[in-house]
Each structure stands twice: as structure tokens, then as C-alpha cells.
Design a protein around this motif. Structure first.
Motif, short mmCIF file in Angstrom:
data_model
loop_
_atom_site.label_atom_id
_atom_site.label_comp_id
_atom_site.label_asym_id
_atom_site.label_seq_id
_atom_site.Cartn_x
_atom_site.Cartn_y
_atom_site.Cartn_z
N LEU A 100 0.76 -1.26 -0.06
CA LEU A 100 0.02 -0.03 0.18
C LEU A 100 0.92 1.44 -0.11
CD1 LEU A 100 -2.74 1.50 0.30
CD2 LEU A 100 -2.60 1.09 2.56
N MET A 101 1.91 1.22 0.84
CA MET A 101 2.91 2.57 0.78
C MET A 101 3.70 2.73 -0.55
SD MET A 101 4.51 1.54 4.35
CE MET A 101 5.77 2.60 4.53
N ARG A 102 3.79 1.39 -1.35
CA ARG A 102 4.63 1.76 -2.43
C ARG A 102 3.57 2.31 -3.70
NH1 ARG A 102 7.34 3.67 -3.28
NH2 ARG A 102 8.36 2.95 -5.29
N LEU A 103 2.16 1.75 -3.50
CA LEU A 103 0.91 2.38 -4.21
C LEU A 103 0.42 3.80 -3.84
CD1 LEU A 103 -0.51 -1.12 -5.10
CD2 LEU A 103 0.86 0.25 -6.65
N SER A 104 0.93 4.34 -3.01
CA SER A 104 0.47 5.40 -2.08
C SER A 104 1.34 6.72 -2.13
CB SER A 104 -0.12 5.22 -0.93
OG SER A 104 -1.17 4.02 -0.90
N PRO A 105 2.26 7.12 -3.40
CA PRO A 105 3.21 7.84 -3.21
C PRO A 105 2.95 9.25 -2.58
CG PRO A 105 2.61 7.60 -5.41
CD PRO A 105 1.81 6.45 -4.63
N GLN A 106 1.37 9.63 -2.76
CA GLN A 106 1.00 10.88 -2.32
C GLN A 106 0.89 10.81 -0.74
OE1 GLN A 106 -0.77 8.57 -3.70
NE2 GLN A 106 -2.81 8.25 -2.58
N ARG A 107 0.99 9.72 -0.35
CA ARG A 107 0.67 9.95 1.32
C ARG A 107 2.17 9.43 2.03
NH1 ARG A 107 -4.05 5.41 2.31
NH2 ARG A 107 -3.86 6.26 4.24
N PRO A 108 2.84 10.30 2.44
CA PRO A 108 4.12 10.16 3.02
C PRO A 108 3.99 9.48 4.37
CG PRO A 108 3.52 12.56 3.25
CD PRO A 108 2.59 11.90 2.50
N GLY A 109 5.06 8.81 4.79
CA GLY A 109 5.21 8.04 6.05
C GLY A 109 4.53 6.70 6.16
N ASP A 110 4.70 6.04 7.12
CA ASP A 110 4.12 4.62 7.13
C ASP A 110 2.73 4.53 7.24
OD1 ASP A 110 6.81 3.96 7.81
OD2 ASP A 110 6.58 3.91 9.88
N LEU A 111 2.45 3.41 6.40
CA LEU A 111 0.81 2.93 6.44
C LEU A 111 0.78 1.73 6.85
CD1 LEU A 111 -0.16 4.10 2.87
CD2 LEU A 111 -0.58 5.31 5.17
N TRP A 112 -0.26 1.37 7.81
CA TRP A 112 -0.26 -0.01 8.47
C TRP A 112 -1.68 -0.82 8.16
CZ3 TRP A 112 3.64 -1.11 11.99
CH2 TRP A 112 4.60 0.13 12.25
N THR A 113 -1.23 -1.89 8.41
CA THR A 113 -2.52 -2.84 8.44
C THR A 113 -2.41 -3.98 9.69
OG1 THR A 113 -3.53 -4.65 7.03
CG2 THR A 113 -0.91 -4.81 7.13
N ARG A 114 -3.12 -5.00 9.75
CA ARG A 114 -3.10 -5.66 11.17
C ARG A 114 -3.48 -7.24 10.69
NH1 ARG A 114 -8.05 -4.15 15.11
NH2 ARG A 114 -9.25 -4.75 13.38
N LEU A 115 -2.46 -8.03 11.14
CA LEU A 115 -2.62 -9.55 10.93
C LEU A 115 -3.19 -10.03 12.09
CD1 LEU A 115 1.32 -9.53 9.70
CD2 LEU A 115 -0.74 -9.16 8.08
N PRO A 116 -3.59 -11.54 11.48
CA PRO A 116 -4.30 -12.02 12.73
C PRO A 116 -3.44 -12.61 13.60
CG PRO A 116 -4.63 -12.97 10.38
CD PRO A 116 -3.78 -11.67 10.34
N ASN A 117 -3.69 -12.34 14.76
CA ASN A 117 -2.66 -12.63 16.01
C ASN A 117 -2.75 -14.19 16.21
OD1 ASN A 117 -1.51 -12.87 18.54
ND2 ASN A 117 -2.26 -10.94 19.21
N PRO A 118 -1.61 -14.86 16.17
CA PRO A 118 -1.64 -16.14 16.44
C PRO A 118 -2.03 -16.57 18.00
CG PRO A 118 0.39 -15.62 15.27
CD PRO A 118 -0.39 -14.29 15.76
N LEU A 119 -2.09 -15.74 18.78
CA LEU A 119 -2.47 -16.12 20.08
C LEU A 119 -3.98 -16.05 20.40
CD1 LEU A 119 0.36 -14.33 22.38
CD2 LEU A 119 0.25 -16.66 21.78
N VAL A 120 -4.54 -15.32 19.24
CA VAL A 120 -6.09 -15.26 19.24
C VAL A 120 -6.85 -16.14 18.28
CG1 VAL A 120 -7.93 -13.41 19.20
CG2 VAL A 120 -5.75 -12.85 19.77
N PRO A 121 -7.36 -17.22 18.82
CA PRO A 121 -8.03 -18.01 18.00
C PRO A 121 -9.24 -17.46 16.99
CG PRO A 121 -8.99 -18.50 20.11
CD PRO A 121 -7.87 -17.34 20.12
N LYS A 122 -9.72 -17.82 15.84
CA LYS A 122 -10.75 -17.59 15.25
C LYS A 122 -10.93 -15.97 15.14
CE LYS A 122 -13.14 -21.79 16.26
NZ LYS A 122 -14.42 -22.53 16.84
N GLU A 123 -9.96 -15.22 14.81
CA GLU A 123 -10.12 -13.78 14.67
C GLU A 123 -10.77 -13.45 13.28
OE1 GLU A 123 -6.71 -10.30 14.37
OE2 GLU A 123 -6.66 -11.61 16.25
N ALA A 124 -11.25 -12.43 13.07
CA ALA A 124 -12.13 -12.05 11.97
C ALA A 124 -10.90 -11.58 11.02
CB ALA A 124 -13.00 -10.91 12.14
N PRO A 125 -11.16 -11.63 9.71
CA PRO A 125 -10.16 -11.37 8.69
C PRO A 125 -9.68 -9.98 8.83
CG PRO A 125 -12.08 -12.31 7.71
CD PRO A 125 -12.41 -12.23 8.96
#
Length: 505
Positions: A477-502
Motif C-alpha cells: 500500500l505504501m508503494r502504491l500511495s506515493p501521495q501519502r508520506p510516512g508509514d501506512l499500517w495493516t493488522r495481521l491475525p494474532n496467532p495467540l487469538v483463535p478464530k479472529e475475523a479477517p
């Protein structure tokens, strides 16, 4: 189906001219390199908040992405912590694609053309890196030798080996995985900004001699450079280790590598000593579990393109005479040690103990596999950590004040009391980055975390780590968003949390 002219073909032509002995092995390495880059790209497509993906649907045969224009992209189930190349092809409305650049081109997304070209170069460069590896080489002794064993680059970035602007000859001459000795240049500076003790061997009377990378001399500076020392390039390419356990030289290198254009800002030189002293002082609070390599001197010609730092070698903090050795975390999978669940849990416990302690004090390390090194005992037990390059840490004045620590005078971008920003910095680099790439799969990450977190002090930061999705940089997303400087983030499923929503929305 892929960008023309292809970076693969261009590099092959150059290789025929400069290293024809590698041409056959390069061609043989291309399919595996494409799969490695495509696997990284598929991870991003499966988990990042890309605006043109409206829905992600798990299916019996893998994962289907529903695109905003009505098309569907299908591939295998996506383990966000997998480091093996497991994606050899994806299907867009039934059409098969096995080249990552071709996938992005076919998607036709905004800013995709430049990204596709980088992916094309990433696969070609990775194939060259793999083609130039010796058979039966002895185990490394020093940390810089271990760094040069990291052939595949960033474990999760699709641009893991993208080096736009580098010819085949330059990749072979400067890429650490090709094991060269690089002859640095020296540029005299009459009126420069200096912090710390600039070494006598980098002076010419009253003038400072700034070490410069030869690529920078040839492509950016446009000035003549004196002949300087030879040094071993490290993973970052622009930082090099002087021979005989000498200090490390961080040079400016104004090329786009993975995500960013690499240079050394005037502000980072100006605050380098203050930040180094602060990092050293905070590390002392870990009772010897962490050492920070000190910045010995820094110089800038008031230009981010002409600057350098001299930094301690990580070898300073290992007793080689007693059998200790230092290994960058990025190279740990090459040692075979993480294959042992007990060893991986011990490493996770050490890394989380240090990272969470500093976070509680008010310092969020960017503890990815390049910045973080581990000192191993003669029996290969992880005994302490070494951290280098403080330029991208975050410090919280409020947290520091609670522990009676004075906030350092550093660049404003480093300072924040935002709890989310602090946790993202540490968890994204250490857990979703260093630990995940060392473990190599969600199941191995889960086992290591389950074994280690129960021994850690109960803090609000630990509660977040145990209960919420894991943050990680949305690199595509950062490479496809040159107009948005700085870090962009997402969230990954936590291996410690079962059956987490996508995640990824």
C-alpha cells in the motif's frame, strides 16, 4: 504479460557481457525468484487495506479477492507469517499469472506501473543473488559474514531485492550477498556539520573526508573522490564494515531500495550523538540484556547526499575468545537454530523481555531483522541482544518522565506519546517482523509466543500484544500511495487469538 523491456532480459544481457559464467545459473534461478516475490505480493494482497479490494473470501481451494471492478483474483491460503515461497501462480478471472509484475500490470491499479517495474527488477535481482552463491562455504565467523549470507533480502516485502538504477555489474560489485570488497571514496569537505569525534584517518588537515559509496559517486554526486578504504557491505547496502573488526561506516546512498530512497539527513547527523548517548543510557537499564552500538562520529556537508556516520561494530559486545558469536536476526534461519521450538521460544522470550521493558520505559525500538542482532553462547543459547541504528526509533516523553528519564533532544518525528504509534513501531518490527521471519510460519510464531509471554511482566503493552491483531507496515500500500508520506499500517491475525475475523480492512 509482463513489463517490456523485461528487467529479467536486460539483466541477462548484461550478465552475458560481464559474468557469462553465471548466465545459466541465473536462468535456472528465475522461476524460484518469481515465486518468492509473488508469495510476498500475495501476502500483501491478502492482508493489506488496498482500496480496490472490496472483499476477501476463503474458499476450499484457497482465497478469492473480490475487486472493485467486479473481477476476482484467486490464489492459495495466505499465511501472513510464512517465509517460504509457496505461491507459484494466481488466477485473475481464470487467466493464470506466474510473474508478480504481470499481476500488478493486469490489475491496472493507480501507480501500478512503477510498482510493477520494481517487482520485475526484484525478481531478476533475486535470481542473480541466488545464482552467485558458493557451494560448501564454511560457517561465518563474524556478524558481517552472516549478513552476507542473507541472500533473499526482506522476508515480507515484494521489493525484497529491487535495486533500480543498479546494473548487473554494480549489483555484483556492491551487493552484500555477492561478498565483494567495496572501495569507498573520500570527498573533502571544508565547511561541514560534525558531531562526535571524527577519526584522524578521515581528516586532511582542517578538512573532513566524507566516506562515499562508489554508486553515489558515479550516479549522484558528480564530484571526484579520493581513494578510500575497502569495506564489507552489509544488508542495508549503504553501511559497510571495515576489516579486522573495525567500525561500521554508514554512507549516503540516494537510491530506492525496497521502499525508501536512502540518504542521511542533516537533522539525523545533528542529533546522532544525542540519540546515541540516550540509547546507551536506556540500554543500561536492561541489566546487560541489550547493548546499543554507539555512534562515534557523524559528518554532513549540509546535504543528505553527502554525509556519513561512524558506528561501533556489533562484535564489540561479544566475547569471541569465550566462544560467543553475534548473528543478525535476519540470518538466524540460516543457522538452523529456529528449527528447535525450545530455542525459538528462548529467543522470543529474550527479545520480548527487552522490547517490552524499553517500551514501558518510553522507547519503541524498530527491532527488525536488520537492526537487531543476537549474541549466542558457545552452546548457541541466546544470551543478549545488540541493537544498531537508532534513527527510526520512537520515544515517549510522558513514559520517560514516569521513570524519571529526561527526553533526548532529537528530531520531532521520533517523539510521540501516541500509544498506538509506539506499539506499532515495536510490535510491527519485532513480532510481525523479526520473530515472524525467524519462525517462518503462523504455527511456529504461535508456539514461540505461547511459551514466552507467560513469563513476562503483566503490562498494558503485553495485554495488547496478547489480545489484539498484530500491526505491520502495509508495504505494498505504501508503494502504491506515493501521495501519502510516512508509514501506512495493516493488522495481521494474532496467532495467540483463535478464530479472529479477517484482517486488512
Amino acid at each position: 504479460m509482463h513489463p517490456s523491456p523485461s528487467a529479467e532480459a536486460e539483466l541477462a544481457g548484461e550478465l552475458d557481457a560481464v559474468r557469462p559464467d553465471l548466465s545459466a545459473s541465473y536462468a535456472a534461478a528465475l522461476p524460484g525468484a518469481r515465486a518468492a516475490v509473488l508469495s510476498r505480493l500475495w501476502r500483501a494482497l491478502a492482508h493489506e487495506p488496498l482500496p480496490w479490494i472490496t472483499r476477501r473470501e476463503p474458499t476450499a481451494g484457497g482465497l478469492t479477492l473480490h475487486l472493485a471492478d467486479g473481477r476476482r483474483l484467486h490464489g492459495p491460503c495466505a499465511d501472513p507469517y510464512a517465509t517460504a515461497a509457496y505461491v507459484t501462480e494466481v488466477r485473475l478471472d481464470g487467466q493464470v499469472y506466474d510473474r508478480p509484475a504481470a499481476v500488478v500490470t493486469a490489475l491496472g491499479v493507480p501507480h501500478g506501473a512503477a510498482f510493477a517495474a520494481e517487482l520485475d527488477h526484484s525478481a531478476a535481482s533475486l535470481a542473480l543473488s541466488r545464482a552467485d552463491q558458493p557451494l560448501g562455504a564454511p560457517d561465518p565467523v563474524t556478524s558481517w559474514e552472516w549478513e552476507q549470507r542473507v541472500v533473499d533480502g526482506h522476508p515480507f516485502h515484494p521489493n525484497c531485492r529491487s535495486r533500480p538504477g543498479f546494473s548487473a555489474a554494480e549489483e555484483l560489485a556492491y551487493g552484500p550477498e555477492h561478498r565483494p570488497l567495496v572501495r569507498l571514496g573520500l570527498v573533502p569537505v571544508d565547511d561541514g556539520l560534525v558531531r562526535g569525534e571524527w577519526p584522524a584517518w578521515l581528516r586532511d588537515g582542517a578538512r573532513r573526508l566524507v566516506p562515499v559509496h562508489p554508486w553515489q559517486t558515479a550516479h549522484v554526486l558528480g564530484v571526484a573522490a579520493q581513494e578510500g578504504p575497502t569495506a564489507h557491505p552489509l544488508m542495508s547496502l549503504r553501511t559497510l564494515a571495515l576489516p579486522d573488526d573495525g567500525p561500521h561506516l554508514k554512507t549516503a546512498l540516494s537510491a530506492r531500495l525496497t521502499s525508501s530512497v536512502r540518504d542521511i539527513s542533516v537533522a539525523s547527523v545533528d542529533t546522532s550523538l544525542a540519540l546515541s548517548d540516550f540509547g546507551e543510557a536506556v540500554a543500561r537499564r536492561t541489566d546487560g540484556l541489550l547493548h546499543v552500538t554507539r555512534t562515534l562520529g557523524a559528518v554532513s556537508a549540509y546535504s543528505p547526499d553527502l554525509a556519513a556516520l561512524v558506528r561501533e561494530s556489533p562484535e564489540t559486545y561479544a566475547d569471541r575468545g569465550a566462544g560467543e558469536r553475534v548473528v543478525p536476526v535476519a540470518a538466524l534461519p540460516l543457522t538452523g537454530l529456529p528449527a528447535s521450538p525450545a530455542w525459538l521460544a528462548a529467543f522470543a522470550r529474550l527479545a520480548l523481555t527487552v522490547g517490552l521493558l524499553l517500551l514501558d520505559l518510553g522507547v519503541a525500538l524498530e527491532a527488525h531483522g536488520q537492526n537487531l542482532l543476537v549474541v549466542l553462547s558457545p552452546t548457541d543459547a541466546p544470551v543478549r541482544l545488540v541493537y544498531r541504528d537508532l534513527a527510526d526509533i520512537r520515544v515517549s516523553p510522558a513514559r520517560l518522565a514516569r521513570h524519571g528519564i529526561k527526553a533526548p533532544e532529537v528530531a520531532d518525528r521520533i517523539v510521540t506519546d501516541d500509544e498506538t504509534a509506539l506499539r506499532r513501531k515495536l510490535f510491527g518490527s519485532l513480532v510481525a517482523g523479526a520473530l515472524a521471519s525467524t519462525a517462518g510460519s503462523a504455527s511456529a510464531v504461535r508456539a514461540a509466543l505461547e511459551s514466552s509471554v507467560r513469563d513476562l511482566p503483566r503490562t498494558p503493552d503485553l495485554a495488547v500484544l496478547r489480545e489484539q491483531p498484530l500491526p505491520t507496515k502495509a508495504l505494498t500500500l505504501m508503494r502504491l500511495s506515493p501521495q501519502r508520506p510516512g508509514d501506512l499500517w495493516t493488522r495481521l491475525p494474532n496467532p495467540l487469538v483463535p478464530k479472529e475475523a479477517p484482517s486488512g480492512h
